[in-house]
Enzyme design. Sequence first.
Site, PDB file in Angstrom:
ATOM      1  N   ASP A  86      24.216  56.062  18.865  1.00 49.11           N
ATOM      2  CA  ASP A  86      25.410  56.417  19.644  1.00 49.11           C
ATOM      3  C   ASP A  86      26.128  55.139  20.081  1.00 49.11           C
ATOM      4  OD1 ASP A  86      24.844  59.530  20.674  1.00 49.11           O
ATOM      5  OD2 ASP A  86      23.030  58.347  20.447  1.00 49.11           O
ATOM      6  N   PHE A 133      17.222  66.902  15.710  1.00 46.17           N
ATOM      7  CA  PHE A 133      17.137  66.775  17.170  1.00 46.17           C
ATOM      8  C   PHE A 133      18.353  67.351  17.921  1.00 46.17           C
ATOM      9  CE2 PHE A 133      17.847  64.321  21.107  1.00 46.17           C
ATOM     10  CZ  PHE A 133      16.690  64.643  21.788  1.00 46.17           C
TER      11      PHE A 133
HETATM   12  C1  BDR Z   1      20.216  62.272  16.365  1.00 46.96           C
HETATM   13  O1  BDR Z   1      19.228  62.326  17.389  1.00 46.96           O
HETATM   14  C2  BDR Z   1      19.348  61.226  18.242  1.00 46.96           C
HETATM   15  O2  BDR Z   1      18.090  60.686  18.522  1.00 46.96           O
HETATM   16  C3  BDR Z   1      20.274  60.251  17.566  1.00 46.96           C
HETATM   17  O3  BDR Z   1      21.037  59.541  18.532  1.00 46.96           O
HETATM   18  C4  BDR Z   1      21.124  61.112  16.685  1.00 46.96           C
HETATM   19  O4  BDR Z   1      22.263  61.588  17.385  1.00 46.96           O
HETATM   20  C5  BDR Z   1      19.512  62.170  15.031  1.00 46.96           C
HETATM   21  O5  BDR Z   1      18.708  63.276  14.798  1.00 46.96           O
HETATM   22 CA    CA Z   2      22.913  60.680  19.506  1.00 48.19          CA
END
Ligand code: BDR
Ligand code: CA
Length: 310
Positions: free
Chosen positions: A13, A164
Amino acid sequence: MKVILDCDPGHDDAIAIILAASRISPLELEAITTVAGNVEVEKNTLNALKVCDMIGLESVPVAQGATGPLVRKAVIAEEIHGESGLDGPKLPRHPSKTAIDQHAVDVIIEKLLTTNEPITLIPTGPLTNIALALIKEPRIKNNIREIVLMGGGTFGNWTPAAEFNIYVDAEAAKVVFESGIPIKMFGLDVTHQVLATKQTVADLKSINHTIATFVSELLSFFIQAYKNQFDFDGGPIHDACTVAHLIDPTIFTFDHVHVDIETKGEYSYGMTVIDKHGVTGKQPNVYIAKGLDQGKFWSLFYNAIASYAE
Ligand code: BDR
Ligand code: CA
């Protein structure tokens, strides 16, 4: 092009912010909004402020958003991003910038209701703030140019089925994917093709400038976390893909398909169910990034970072 970056920094990010604010970027950052995701929202906000401090981004408001998902309990990813959410680089302990005194959801709504041109939303964390904004003020839809998000894929990284960002708040993702707003999705299938390596870290160090060093430290930590967690060689710079696409729309290729979000499955909660072959007969609702021109991506990446030295 006006954009709002809704994020949970987070190493990738942070790199998305750095690319978006670079001198080669045509993006006008209307706001950076934060959401609970990689770590608690307060930490993500502090990290966003620290990144802004590092890169001298003073004028862009940072607003804190949702403290947790719409329905479920919060899940965090300390294994990947460390306790602070941005472990690794040396950062100012107390950034000079502070978050504005307005909830991220209200900032998103206000910007969209008062804008004189459509705004692109770039969510790089769970979709909680975006879903809440759509629920609270559906009229904002008319002024969203498109949603260019990182999330999902045909495989998972949090469960075998789920990525995620979608897993953390699948109910919010469902609201967004069913909104009818044009969506571009950068899922794991494509972001795992965008791998920073030890060579990337060395190349950045050789630029010998504060911001390049900062990014090299971010990636160094991130690459090691991927090695420890997934036995992966390289760190996928997931979130930066969204911004890179908006700076240069010729980098990535897309398929136009229908995507549903699984919110009930015992093993598949948070899965993006991608109708690659049109078997549902449902109208496509998402452009999924599938491939990229590596040369174009990496030259944009290095040019953006080097532009801070000019
Ligand atoms: C996403 O999960 C977060 O850990 C990272 O910033 C990214 O947005 C990847 O799966
Ligand atoms: Ca992220």
